[in-house]
Design a protein around this motif. Structure first.
Motif, mmCIF file in Angstrom:
data_model
loop_
_atom_site.group_PDB
_atom_site.id
_atom_site.type_symbol
_atom_site.label_atom_id
_atom_site.label_comp_id
_atom_site.label_asym_id
_atom_site.label_seq_id
_atom_site.Cartn_x
_atom_site.Cartn_y
_atom_site.Cartn_z
ATOM 1 N N PRO A 38 0.829 -1.196 0.000
ATOM 2 C CA PRO A 38 0.000 0.000 0.000
ATOM 3 C C PRO A 38 0.869 1.254 0.000
ATOM 4 C CG PRO A 38 -0.284 -1.277 2.034
ATOM 5 C CD PRO A 38 0.686 -1.998 1.177
ATOM 6 N N ALA A 39 0.419 2.242 -0.725
ATOM 7 C CA ALA A 39 1.204 3.471 -0.854
ATOM 8 C C ALA A 39 0.774 4.488 0.186
ATOM 9 C CB ALA A 39 1.029 4.044 -2.253
ATOM 10 N N GLY A 40 1.725 5.047 0.879
ATOM 11 C CA GLY A 40 1.517 6.192 1.736
ATOM 12 C C GLY A 40 0.675 5.964 2.970
ATOM 13 N N ARG A 41 0.428 7.075 3.623
ATOM 14 C CA ARG A 41 -0.410 7.098 4.805
ATOM 15 C C ARG A 41 -1.125 8.426 4.854
ATOM 16 N NH1 ARG A 41 3.179 7.473 10.142
ATOM 17 N NH2 ARG A 41 2.764 9.657 10.378
ATOM 18 N N ARG A 42 -2.271 8.432 5.524
ATOM 19 C CA ARG A 42 -3.090 9.637 5.551
ATOM 20 C C ARG A 42 -3.599 9.855 6.969
ATOM 21 N NH1 ARG A 42 -8.981 10.439 4.044
ATOM 22 N NH2 ARG A 42 -9.066 8.199 3.699
ATOM 23 N N ALA A 43 -3.491 11.091 7.436
ATOM 24 C CA ALA A 43 -4.031 11.449 8.751
ATOM 25 C C ALA A 43 -5.535 11.619 8.635
ATOM 26 C CB ALA A 43 -3.387 12.738 9.249
ATOM 27 N N ILE A 44 -6.253 11.115 9.625
ATOM 28 C CA ILE A 44 -7.697 11.235 9.684
ATOM 29 C C ILE A 44 -8.030 12.149 10.863
ATOM 30 C CG2 ILE A 44 -9.885 9.998 9.960
ATOM 31 C CD1 ILE A 44 -8.378 9.188 7.423
ATOM 32 N N ARG A 45 -8.767 13.209 10.590
ATOM 33 C CA ARG A 45 -9.166 14.158 11.639
ATOM 34 C C ARG A 45 -10.639 14.482 11.485
ATOM 35 N NH1 ARG A 45 -4.546 16.606 13.850
ATOM 36 N NH2 ARG A 45 -2.700 16.392 12.560
ATOM 37 N N LEU A 46 -11.307 14.656 12.611
ATOM 38 C CA LEU A 46 -12.691 15.111 12.595
ATOM 39 C C LEU A 46 -12.697 16.633 12.609
ATOM 40 C CD1 LEU A 46 -14.307 12.653 15.166
ATOM 41 C CD2 LEU A 46 -14.317 12.513 12.674
ATOM 42 N N SER A 56 -2.784 12.946 15.501
ATOM 43 C CA SER A 56 -3.937 12.814 14.614
ATOM 44 C C SER A 56 -4.955 11.890 15.267
ATOM 45 C CB SER A 56 -3.511 12.211 13.271
ATOM 46 O OG SER A 56 -2.566 13.035 12.643
ATOM 47 N N GLY A 57 -6.218 12.053 14.909
ATOM 48 C CA GLY A 57 -7.264 11.179 15.422
ATOM 49 C C GLY A 57 -7.072 9.755 14.939
ATOM 50 N N GLY A 58 -6.468 9.613 13.779
ATOM 51 C CA GLY A 58 -6.185 8.296 13.231
ATOM 52 C C GLY A 58 -5.172 8.410 12.110
ATOM 53 N N ILE A 59 -4.493 7.331 11.836
ATOM 54 C CA ILE A 59 -3.573 7.253 10.699
ATOM 55 C C ILE A 59 -3.991 6.047 9.866
ATOM 56 C CG2 ILE A 59 -1.203 6.783 9.945
ATOM 57 C CD1 ILE A 59 -1.472 9.586 10.996
#
Length: 163
Positions: A38-46, A56-59
């Motif tokens: 899988p490519a990359g990672r993304r921060a998840i925020r509300l 971050s709330g989630g990665i």
């Protein structure tokens, strides 16, 4: 006959060498029978998350979401007076974070809950179960702690894997 055999052997060796070179190139480029990584990672925020918080709330990385510890705070930034409201707020925030990543509560595979009052275990479980549609609930840990930030009774962190 010997000449034909030598020619056939030469072609087979040549084919084998080409196949090995091609396989080596694919391995160097990261291809494998299991598929590409899988490519990359993304921060998840509300939207209501504190932008100044140092996390971050989630990665989301690939199909896996790592959810940071979250407390069921109200809009004032404190735990609600009613424990039931705190539980609902907490689980709604977890659900919303999962939805931001394109997941549901049923994608959770591991949940850890810290609680300041273990007598609230059954009350938490009654609400918690209503957030799932699957009968196969995630693996979970429910641990007692002395205190949590902002007067919270519960803090939840988790790992989810998209189905």
């Amino acid at each position: 006959m010997k000449n034909n055999f030598g020619s056939l052997l030469h072609h087979r060796v040549g084919f084998l060498v080409m196949a090995l070179v091609a396989a080596g190139l694919l391995m160097v480029r990261g291809a494998s029978p299991q598929g590409s990584s899988p490519a990359g990672r993304r921060a998840i925020r509300l939207p209501e998350d504190n932008a100044q918080a140092p996390f971050s709330g989630g990665i989301l990385t690939g199909n896996t979401l790592y959810l940071a510890g979250r407390i069921g705070l109200d809009k004032s930034g404190k735990a609600p007076a009613e424990v039931g409201d705190e539980i609902k707020s907490l689980l709604d925030q977890i659900k919303a974070t999962l939805e931001q990543a394109g997941m549901t509560m049923d994608d959770l595979v591991y949940v850890q809950i810290a609680c300041t009052d273990l007598s609230l275990y059954d009350k938490f479980n009654a609400a918690y179960r209503t957030y799932f549609t699957t009968k196969d609930l995630p693996a979970r840990e429910f641990i007692g702690v002395a205190a949590l930030l902002r007067g919270g009774h519960f803090e939840l962190q988790a790992i989810a894997v998209r189905r």
